[in-house]
Design an enzyme around this catalytic site. Structure first.
Site, PDB file in Angstrom:
ATOM      1  N   CYS A  81     -14.497 -27.625   5.613  1.00 17.04           N
ATOM      2  CA  CYS A  81     -14.847 -28.728   4.707  1.00 17.04           C
ATOM      3  C   CYS A  81     -15.126 -30.004   5.515  1.00 17.04           C
ATOM      4  O   CYS A  81     -16.152 -30.093   6.182  1.00 17.04           O
ATOM      5  CB  CYS A  81     -13.771 -28.924   3.656  1.00 17.04           C
ATOM      6  SG  CYS A  81     -14.362 -29.825   2.193  1.00 17.04           S
ATOM      7  N   HIS A 170     -13.747 -23.598   1.168  1.00 13.34           N
ATOM      8  CA  HIS A 170     -12.346 -23.396   1.559  1.00 13.34           C
ATOM      9  C   HIS A 170     -12.029 -21.898   1.615  1.00 13.34           C
ATOM     10  O   HIS A 170     -11.685 -21.291   0.600  1.00 13.34           O
ATOM     11  CB  HIS A 170     -11.413 -24.074   0.553  1.00 13.34           C
ATOM     12  CG  HIS A 170     -11.356 -25.558   0.667  1.00 13.34           C
ATOM     13  ND1 HIS A 170     -10.199 -26.248   0.960  1.00 13.34           N
ATOM     14  CD2 HIS A 170     -12.326 -26.501   0.538  1.00 13.34           C
ATOM     15  CE1 HIS A 170     -10.454 -27.549   0.994  1.00 13.34           C
ATOM     16  NE2 HIS A 170     -11.745 -27.726   0.735  1.00 13.34           N
ATOM     17  N   GLU A 172      -9.452 -20.583   2.673  1.00 14.80           N
ATOM     18  CA  GLU A 172      -8.018 -20.390   2.406  1.00 14.80           C
ATOM     19  C   GLU A 172      -7.680 -20.421   0.927  1.00 14.80           C
ATOM     20  O   GLU A 172      -6.515 -20.193   0.542  1.00 14.80           O
ATOM     21  CB  GLU A 172      -7.205 -21.455   3.149  1.00 14.80           C
ATOM     22  CG  GLU A 172      -7.159 -22.833   2.471  1.00 14.80           C
ATOM     23  CD  GLU A 172      -8.439 -23.648   2.618  1.00 14.80           C
ATOM     24  OE1 GLU A 172      -8.499 -24.765   2.091  1.00 14.80           O
ATOM     25  OE2 GLU A 172      -9.384 -23.149   3.281  1.00 14.80           O
TER      26      GLU A 172
END
Length: 765
Positions: A81, A170, A172
């Site tokens: 990001c 993202h 994650e």
């Protein structure tokens, strides 16, 4: 040796930490302002991850950019990001607004199946939390795009030589598919160059000369750089093409259908925008703006009509209405409502439809929905299209505002003969603002052409700079939408001189008095000499007080022969802006000379009422039945509309209907007798519920002070014994009496005089 995770003060940092650990990494975390490059060198990490974070990579990423600069080519680096944005900027690119503000939204991406994306399926769902992105047009030569969304936003970049990768999304996030695979691919990298990592498949592979076309087609899909990667402007353009086509396909909304509506005079009257702008210097162009691509939501709940009316009352010459739905949250309904809110002002502002125009259909839409002008963005069209749209707009009576952003576009605007040119300080390809844009182009504007500055204006200093350079119009949006006190902000912006506060001094006034049901010259003259302001003659067929046209003419002539009561018209200290205030002032300016004669009709034809008004010499017409207030538009004199209110069924929801401006000039409140038909109402001595009248008198109106009451004519059961109480309680503009000044069904001259004297003896403040 450990993985170093740079924390850019983001709530997702430890989600990234968890994913790294789950793939076997030994992770140490340092915030971006708690460690230096020298300290990182001493740590000797095996690889580095730059976390997401709030803000802009240019000034909110701490040590992150320096880390990328120093360690690129030495060890693997992954930016997530904001981390990806840092990579983009470190190697020479520009990060700016992405076109949307996304928070926890998923998108489908296409990728190159290499490096980070090895063994990740195509059309992978990823989670996005960002409003910024790398601008495709500024992609550094040393980087390549590895992933994009379906609409062209860059979702991944990679250094062509160094083991440096970044993703805008993202991995994650729990909603991101194959995030663990991506993290694992990164952790498998060693060293600082791709030639040390052949398994990643990043470097070009030699293929046999006999490779078939089918094999080539089955190879990993390439991610191209611009023009495939779109700017915000091109994305908006593509969406508008779809929107226009969809609008044309709605039954009854084709271009031919819209032209028929125009021919049927469905479109409201136009104002000349050039002349309207010339009335003020500088001229404010105020924008109704719920959201924007660069700022996201500004005020998503704003009522367009209400905001526009506030702009008009603050002094706007033009009101710009954004009708683009996806990025600006506007609609054509906003345009219609703004147009309907403004025409009742004595000097209404012009209405601008601001959207991304690419078809004559949209200009025709704008005309039908109430626009006086439209915006043509030179950057969005060819010379041929610009000329076509410009000429079509002018053919409909609308001089368009032609928007430019550079010298080449200014030259094109001049070439089509634009009389109104706006320089947008915001570049539509990146949405970045450069306040010098207008200054650089001002000298290119031909004499006689009005120059307007668009975007970024928020201070008096901005205005002074532009005015000194020849700018006449100033389009302001966000600053006005966020202004705490709109009138004060506009006054400061435009440089209006502040006046010393003047204590409010109540001005006393007397009510106007109408004596209705007059049927003789004697009674009319008595009412006039007593001080009555209006005399009512009834032409309703079922009324016992009905007069003939001949008798009415006789009464009118007698009143005209009376000496004038004043040689000086009243002068108002404050300019009125409300429809009903303007109308009552016009009446007040006439009554000092002599009483005005009102003809009272009940459900009679327009032709008959018009004929009587002309033959009898009426000053006003009163509609006392169930007639629509719209009839007033077709009558030759101003109209009083009577509303018969039933106290047992009255509801506050009826007030907007009663107080609707734009048709009747005055309104009268009378009692309703439920047992009688509507053509027998009035003149019966039935007392009106004064609390209802109070609610209407105290209704709040835009642009009016708290002290300004709504002007009504109060009728119903009034007589000399209660008129003082009625006036003090209700505070009407005028009072109306008929049976209350009669004895045995005939006008009583003493009662007339007593009624007028008592009414006029009360001074209202």
């Amino acid at each position: 040796m450990a993985t170093l995770l740079i924390d850019n003060y983001d709530s997702f940092t430890y989600n990234v930490y968890q994913y790294l650990c789950s793939q076997g990494a030994d992770v140490v975390v340092y915030r971006n302002d708690k460690i230096t490059v020298d300290e990182i060198v001493k740590l000797n990490p095996v690889n580095i991850v730059i976390s997401p974070g709030p803000g802009h990579p240019s000034h909110d990423a701490g040590v992150s950019r320096d880390v990328i600069s120093y360690f690129a080519g030495k060890l693997p680096i992954l930016g997530i990001c904001m981390g990806e944005q840092c990579i983009f900027e470190v190697f020479g690119g520009t990060v700016s607004y992405a076109g949307d503000i996304l928070h926890g939204k998923t998108s489908t991406i296409k990728h190159d199946n290499r490096g980070l994306f090895k063994n990740v399926p195509q059309d992978n769902q990823v989670t996005r939390y960002h409003s910024l992105a790398g601008m495709p047009s500024t992609l550094p030569e040393v980087l390549e795009v590895t992933a994009t969304t379906d609409d062209g936003v860059i979702m991944g970049v990679r250094h062509k030589k160094y083991t440096v990768e970044g993703v805008q999304f993202h991995p994650e996030s729990i909603l991101c598919e194959h995030g663990h695979t991506m993290i694992s691919n990164f952790l498998s990298l060693r060293g600082g160059n791709w030639d040390e990592n052949p398994a990643a498949g990043v470097l070009a592979q030699k293929v046999p000369a006999a490779a078939t076309e089918k094999a080539a087609q089955e190879a990993s899909p390439a991610i191209s750089t611009p023009p495939t990667c779109s700017t915000i402007l091109s994305r908006i353009y593509a969406q508008r093409v779809k929107d226009v086509q969809a609008a044309k396909e709605v039954p009854g909304q084709s271009q031919a259908d819209l032209q028929k509506l125009l021919n049927l005079h469905i479109a409201p009257p136009l104002r000349d925008v050039v002349n309207r702008l010339k009335e003020s210097s500088p001229a404010l162009m105020a924008e109704v703006k719920r959201a924007s691509p660069s700022k996201g939501n500004i005020d998503i709940t704003v009522n367009a009509a209400e905001q526009a009316l506030q702009y008009a009352l603050a002094g706007a010459s033009v009101i710009s209405v954004l009708t683009e739905p996806k990025w600006f949250r506007g609609s054509l309904n906003d345009l219609r409502q703004v147009r309907e809110a403004c025409p009742l002002l004595p000097n209404r502002p012009c209405i601008l439809r601001k959207t991304f125009l690419l078809d004559t259909y949209q200009i025709l839409e704008a005309r039908l929905y109430g626009a006086d002008t439209v915006l043509l963005i030179v950057a969005m069209m060819s010379d041929e299209d610009l000329r076509e749209l410009y000429q079509y707009s002018v053919s409909l009576g609308m001089e368009p505002l032609v928007e430019v952003n550079n010298a080449e576009e200014m030259a094109r605007a001049n070439a089509v003969g634009a009389k109104l040119i706006g320089v947008n300080n915001r570049g539509l390809h990146s949405f970045d603002v450069d306040m010098e844009t207008t200054s650089r182009l001002a000298e290119m504007v031909p004499e006689g052409t009005i120059l307007c500055a668009l975007s970024g204006i928020s201070t008096r200093a901005d205005v002074e700079t532009y005015v000194s350079q020849g700018v006449h119009g100033l389009l302001v949006g966000e600053a006005l939408m966020r202004a705490w006190n709109l009138k004060e902000f506009v006054a400061e912006l435009l440089g209006y001189k502040k006046k010393d506060p003047v204590p409010h001094t109540p001005v006393s006034r007397q009510v106007q008095v109408k004596i209705c049901g007059i049927s003789s010259v004697e009674a009319a003259v008595e009412a006039a000499t007593a001080g009555a302001d209006l005399v009512g003659l009834i032409f309703a067929e079922k009324s016992k007080r009905q007069v003939t046209v001949a008798k009415a003419r006789e009464i009118v002539d007698a009143l005209h022969k009376l000496p004038t009561r004043s040689s000086q018209l009243p002068v108002k200290s404050q300019k009125s802006i409300d429809w009903f205030d303007v109308q009552t002032e016009m009446v007040e300016q006439r009554v000092p000379w002599r009483p005005l004669v009102v003809g009272v009709f009940v459900n009679q034809s327009i032709e008959y009422m018009s004929q009587v008004a002309v033959e009898a010499g009426l000053d006003l017409i009163q509609l006392h039945g169930t007639e629509s207030a719209e009839i007033a538009r077709f009558l030759p004199v101003p109209v009083i509309k009577a509303f018969h209110m039933d106290a047992s069924s009255f509801h506050a929801g009826q007030i907007p209907y009663v107080t609707q401006p734009g048709n009747n000039q005055l309104l009268l409140l009378d009692a309703k007798v439920p047992s009688l038909p509507m053509d027998r109402q009035g003149g019966l001595g039935q007392k009106f519920d004064w609390t209802i009248a109070q609610d209407i008198v105290n209704v709040k109106r835009p642009g009016c002070s708290k002290e300004q009451t709504f002007p009504v004519i109060l009728a119903g059961g009034l007589d000399p014994s209660n008129i003082s109480e009625a006036i003090q309680q209700v505070r009407p503009w005028a009072v109306d009496v008929s049976s209350g000044v009669e004895t045995d069904g005939k006008k009583d001259l003493k009662k007339i005089r007593a009624f007028v004297e008592k009414a006029k003896s009360i001074n209202l403040q």
